[in-house]
Design a protein around this motif. Structure first.
Motif, PDB file in Angstrom:
ATOM      1  N   HIS A  51      -1.330  -6.559  -0.730  1.00  0.00           N
ATOM      2  CA  HIS A  51      -0.813  -5.516  -1.629  1.00  0.00           C
ATOM      3  C   HIS A  51      -1.299  -5.674  -3.068  1.00  0.00           C
ATOM      4  CE1 HIS A  51       1.869  -4.806   1.715  1.00  0.00           C
ATOM      5  NE2 HIS A  51       2.416  -3.777   1.100  1.00  0.00           N
TER       6      HIS A  51
ATOM      7  N   GLN B 133       6.175   2.024  -1.645  1.00  0.00           N
ATOM      8  CA  GLN B 133       5.115   1.314  -0.925  1.00  0.00           C
ATOM      9  C   GLN B 133       4.186   2.357  -0.309  1.00  0.00           C
ATOM     10  OE1 GLN B 133       6.269  -0.710   2.693  1.00  0.00           O
ATOM     11  NE2 GLN B 133       4.637  -2.231   2.525  1.00  0.00           N
ATOM     12  N   THR B 134       2.910   2.286  -0.625  1.00  0.00           N
ATOM     13  CA  THR B 134       1.939   3.191  -0.005  1.00  0.00           C
ATOM     14  C   THR B 134       0.850   2.366   0.681  1.00  0.00           C
ATOM     15  OG1 THR B 134       0.887   3.373  -2.164  1.00  0.00           O
ATOM     16  CG2 THR B 134       2.225   5.218  -1.479  1.00  0.00           C
ATOM     17  N   HIS B 135       0.235   2.956   1.690  1.00  0.00           N
ATOM     18  CA  HIS B 135      -0.767   2.233   2.466  1.00  0.00           C
ATOM     19  C   HIS B 135      -2.150   2.838   2.280  1.00  0.00           C
ATOM     20  CE1 HIS B 135       2.493   0.042   4.120  1.00  0.00           C
ATOM     21  NE2 HIS B 135       3.066   1.127   4.587  1.00  0.00           N
TER      22      HIS B 135
ATOM     23  N   PHE C 167      -6.286   1.519  -1.349  1.00  0.00           N
ATOM     24  CA  PHE C 167      -7.520   1.007  -1.911  1.00  0.00           C
ATOM     25  C   PHE C 167      -8.192   0.208  -0.800  1.00  0.00           C
ATOM     26  CE2 PHE C 167      -9.719  -2.351  -4.380  1.00  0.00           C
ATOM     27  CZ  PHE C 167     -10.627  -1.516  -4.979  1.00  0.00           C
TER      28      PHE C 167
ATOM     29  N   GLU D 152      -8.523  -1.120   2.574  1.00  0.00           N
ATOM     30  CA  GLU D 152      -7.457  -1.266   3.578  1.00  0.00           C
ATOM     31  C   GLU D 152      -6.140  -1.726   2.966  1.00  0.00           C
ATOM     32  OE1 GLU D 152      -7.929  -0.184   6.759  1.00  0.00           O
ATOM     33  OE2 GLU D 152      -9.761   0.491   5.754  1.00  0.00           O
ATOM     34  N   LYS D 153      -6.115  -1.899   1.653  1.00  0.00           N
ATOM     35  CA  LYS D 153      -4.954  -2.535   1.027  1.00  0.00           C
ATOM     36  C   LYS D 153      -3.817  -1.558   0.742  1.00  0.00           C
ATOM     37  CE  LYS D 153      -6.950  -6.511   0.994  1.00  0.00           C
ATOM     38  NZ  LYS D 153      -6.488  -7.522   1.955  1.00  0.00           N
ATOM     39  N   SER D 154      -2.609  -2.113   0.705  1.00  0.00           N
ATOM     40  CA  SER D 154      -1.429  -1.336   0.378  1.00  0.00           C
ATOM     41  C   SER D 154      -1.070  -1.530  -1.094  1.00  0.00           C
ATOM     42  CB  SER D 154      -0.264  -1.760   1.271  1.00  0.00           C
ATOM     43  OG  SER D 154      -0.580  -1.547   2.626  1.00  0.00           O
TER      44      SER D 154
ATOM     45  N   ALA E 210      -6.341  -7.042  -4.151  1.00  0.00           N
ATOM     46  CA  ALA E 210      -4.913  -7.227  -3.830  1.00  0.00           C
ATOM     47  C   ALA E 210      -4.453  -8.588  -4.348  1.00  0.00           C
ATOM     48  CB  ALA E 210      -4.707  -7.149  -2.326  1.00  0.00           C
ATOM     49  N   THR E 211      -3.248  -8.625  -4.903  1.00  0.00           N
ATOM     50  CA  THR E 211      -2.755  -9.852  -5.526  1.00  0.00           C
ATOM     51  C   THR E 211      -1.546 -10.452  -4.822  1.00  0.00           C
ATOM     52  OG1 THR E 211      -1.475  -8.417  -6.985  1.00  0.00           O
ATOM     53  CG2 THR E 211      -3.517  -9.323  -7.871  1.00  0.00           C
ATOM     54  N   HIS E 212      -0.919  -9.679  -3.951  1.00  0.00           N
ATOM     55  CA  HIS E 212       0.346 -10.142  -3.375  1.00  0.00           C
ATOM     56  C   HIS E 212       0.358 -10.136  -1.848  1.00  0.00           C
ATOM     57  CE1 HIS E 212       1.701  -9.536  -7.478  1.00  0.00           C
ATOM     58  NE2 HIS E 212       2.890 -10.011  -7.179  1.00  0.00           N
TER      59      HIS E 212
ATOM     60  N   VAL F 263       3.231 -10.164   1.268  1.00  0.00           N
ATOM     61  CA  VAL F 263       4.575  -9.602   1.343  1.00  0.00           C
ATOM     62  C   VAL F 263       5.295 -10.113   2.586  1.00  0.00           C
ATOM     63  CG1 VAL F 263       5.940  -7.483   1.371  1.00  0.00           C
ATOM     64  CG2 VAL F 263       3.757  -7.536   0.161  1.00  0.00           C
TER      65      VAL F 263
ATOM     66  N   GLU G 194      -0.523  -5.656   7.792  1.00  0.00           N
ATOM     67  CA  GLU G 194      -1.331  -4.716   7.016  1.00  0.00           C
ATOM     68  C   GLU G 194      -0.929  -3.284   7.373  1.00  0.00           C
ATOM     69  OE1 GLU G 194      -5.572  -5.620   6.141  1.00  0.00           O
ATOM     70  OE2 GLU G 194      -5.884  -3.846   7.375  1.00  0.00           O
TER      71      GLU G 194
ATOM     72  N   PRO H 260       4.906   8.446   1.756  1.00  0.00           N
ATOM     73  CA  PRO H 260       5.308   7.067   1.494  1.00  0.00           C
ATOM     74  C   PRO H 260       6.807   7.000   1.171  1.00  0.00           C
ATOM     75  CG  PRO H 260       4.179   7.976  -0.406  1.00  0.00           C
ATOM     76  CD  PRO H 260       4.127   9.015   0.658  1.00  0.00           C
ATOM     77  N   TYR H 261       7.386   5.837   1.368  1.00  0.00           N
ATOM     78  CA  TYR H 261       8.800   5.652   1.068  1.00  0.00           C
ATOM     79  C   TYR H 261       8.998   5.200  -0.379  1.00  0.00           C
ATOM     80  CZ  TYR H 261       9.981   5.903   6.040  1.00  0.00           C
ATOM     81  OH  TYR H 261      10.151   6.305   7.337  1.00  0.00           O
TER      82      TYR H 261
END
Lengths: 309, 309
Positions: free
Chosen positions: A134, A204-206, A209, A211-213, B132-134, B136, B174, B289-290
């Motif tokens: 993410h 939270q979106t998927h 970027f 394959e990243k969320s 991506a940095t995180h 989850v 993912e 997205p939620y």
């Protein structure tokens, strides 16, 4: 055995193809033999916390020496019952990647200046943890007591040139707390000092970027200063705007997120909405990580809860 | 110019070192010339949404052909005013990485089977988005109405062999919503069906894994079944446990997180705590997205808010 262990400890060893002791006494011959030395260098490695080893290759190595060292090291680690093997190659050693891949390693992650490769030795299920999945952004809702919101127009991105007023947003830096990121972005874009109050929502979106969320944390901040100093590079305009004016923008009728931001502003001004505030959870000697939670509800219930156990 | 553009479109072009038309009429000579053809192949590229191009190299290429194609392509993209250039190399083409690096590219990210490299052409500030940095994770608090909590003992990890009862936890896959991940982990580890209610807290920690940060979302779930079917590979034991028994564990006295989990259970049983529930924010034609927010407070305030604008 102790020889090899010492080799692991010091990172390499030299196996000299010596002949006999009498030969060795001949100084010139010995010199020749050292020139023709059979280097069986083991890669310097440190143990990780999960029964594996991490190799951090920092110096250039001849590729033939490297492949020999890698094979010898793998053999040694298998013998020792190691699990995951991590090899970190700086970008300057990109020539060694193919060798590592040919030995069966795969990519784990990459940062601008290095690539991390990994291999799982045991025949059991691979428990190598997944890479980061993410990216994290913050949006800052900064409201004054007389119902004005801090808004900006951006010079780039999807809203560029459309005259849309939006809240300041930005990307959380590596290692940065989201509460700190929200305060920083507001200061950077508008010059306004603000105090972080709470996270009021997150999205939270998927496939945001590649394959990243993506996580986007909507944060509520209290302004501590009011004189706007716009950052010229990214920000076209910045101002305090009355909430009805913000809500009257066409985008606010279309975008679910804009609508929710307005809802949140209104209930926050009513003081009827509890978001998640950061509280320290001290679990180690480092700076404790923050747990974000609804502290209002927790405090209101706290005298009840103690009697319940 | 149209020649080169067509080349970009079809991915490659062949510049034949033809002599004269009369030479060309000699069939055997022409054949020889095609054998000695000077391939100026341009890399196949698609435009991204930010003025850049993405090259997805899928077939093996001779490294000399590749370096020529890369240089010709870069020259073409510069001419066209392109910004970011992305090159995605599958792991089977690790031999081409060094070439791309030598042309000034750096690593952006890697997944097990490919490496993404990037280059910024303009002289303006590079706006290539960060990786991506995180990572989850989720923890699931599953409570029955008679105050029993679903707990497990794990076969691996930091608590292995210590007899510590903990809530089911796991990593978000993912592309997976955290609400789905919490339900899935509970089902996988214990066989229990559960309904996601809300996120009750979340924690952000840094340098959790190499340089990466970590989000851990504590989720509250309502059980829909009660017959435990333990997953044997990862889970040593699983049971429903009375809350005071969970709280009496020595770890619950030491760990800030365990204490907070107990607090949250008590206020949830009291129905006094509002967490963040997922609501859809429809903004596109895809599955929306939620947005996770405190819907209880929002609904309680909703008739007030409409009159406020």
């Amino acid at each position: 055995m102790s020889f090899v262990l010492a080799a692991v400890h010091y990172g390499y060893t030299i196996s000299i193809a010596v002949g006999s002791m009498s030969d060795a006494l001949d100084r010139s011959l010995l010199t020749n033999q050292i020139d023709a030395v059979d280097m069986i260098r083991l890669l310097p490695a440190v143990n990780d916390d999960h029964g594996g080893v991490i190799v951090d290759v920092q110096e250039p190595m001849d590729s033939k020496v490297f492949v020999g060292a890698l094979r010898a090291s793998m053999s040694q680690w298998k013998h020792e019952g190691k699990k995951g093997v991590w090899i970190k190659l700086p970008i300057g050693l990109a020539n060694l990647i193919e060798i590592v891949v040919k030995e069966g390693f795969w990519y784990h992650h990459a940062e601008p200046n290095y690539l991390m490769l990994v291999y799982w030795i045991p025949e059991t299920i691979c428990t190598i943890p997944a890479n980061a999945t993410h990216r994290v952004g913050v949006g800052a809702i900064v409201l004054t007591e007389n119902r004005e919101m801090l808004v900006v127009q951006e010079k780039s991105g999807g809203f560029r040139g459309l005259g849309i007023w939006k809240i300041p947003t930005g990307v959380v830096d590596e290692g940065e707390d989201i509460c700190a990121a929200a305060v920083r972005e507001v200061k950077e874009e508008t010059g306004i000092d603000a105090e972080f109050i709470e996270v009021v929502a997150f999205r939270q979106t998927h496939k945001a970027f590649f394959e990243k969320s993506d996580f986007f944390f909507l944060c509520f901040l209290r302004p501590l200063s009011f004189n706007i100093q716009r950052q010229e590079l990214e920000i076209e305009a910045a101002q305090w705007m009355a909430l009805p004016e913000f809500a009257a923008q066409p985008i606010a009728q279309k975008s679910g997120l804009f609508k929710r931001i307005i809802d949140l502003c209104l209930v926050k001004l009513d003081k009827n909405y509890a978001g998640f505030s950061p509280v320290s959870v001290s679990s180690s000697d480092d700076k404790p990580p923050y747990l974000y939670m609804n502290t209002r509800d927790l405090h209101q219930s706290s005298h009840t809860t103690t009697s319940q156990l």
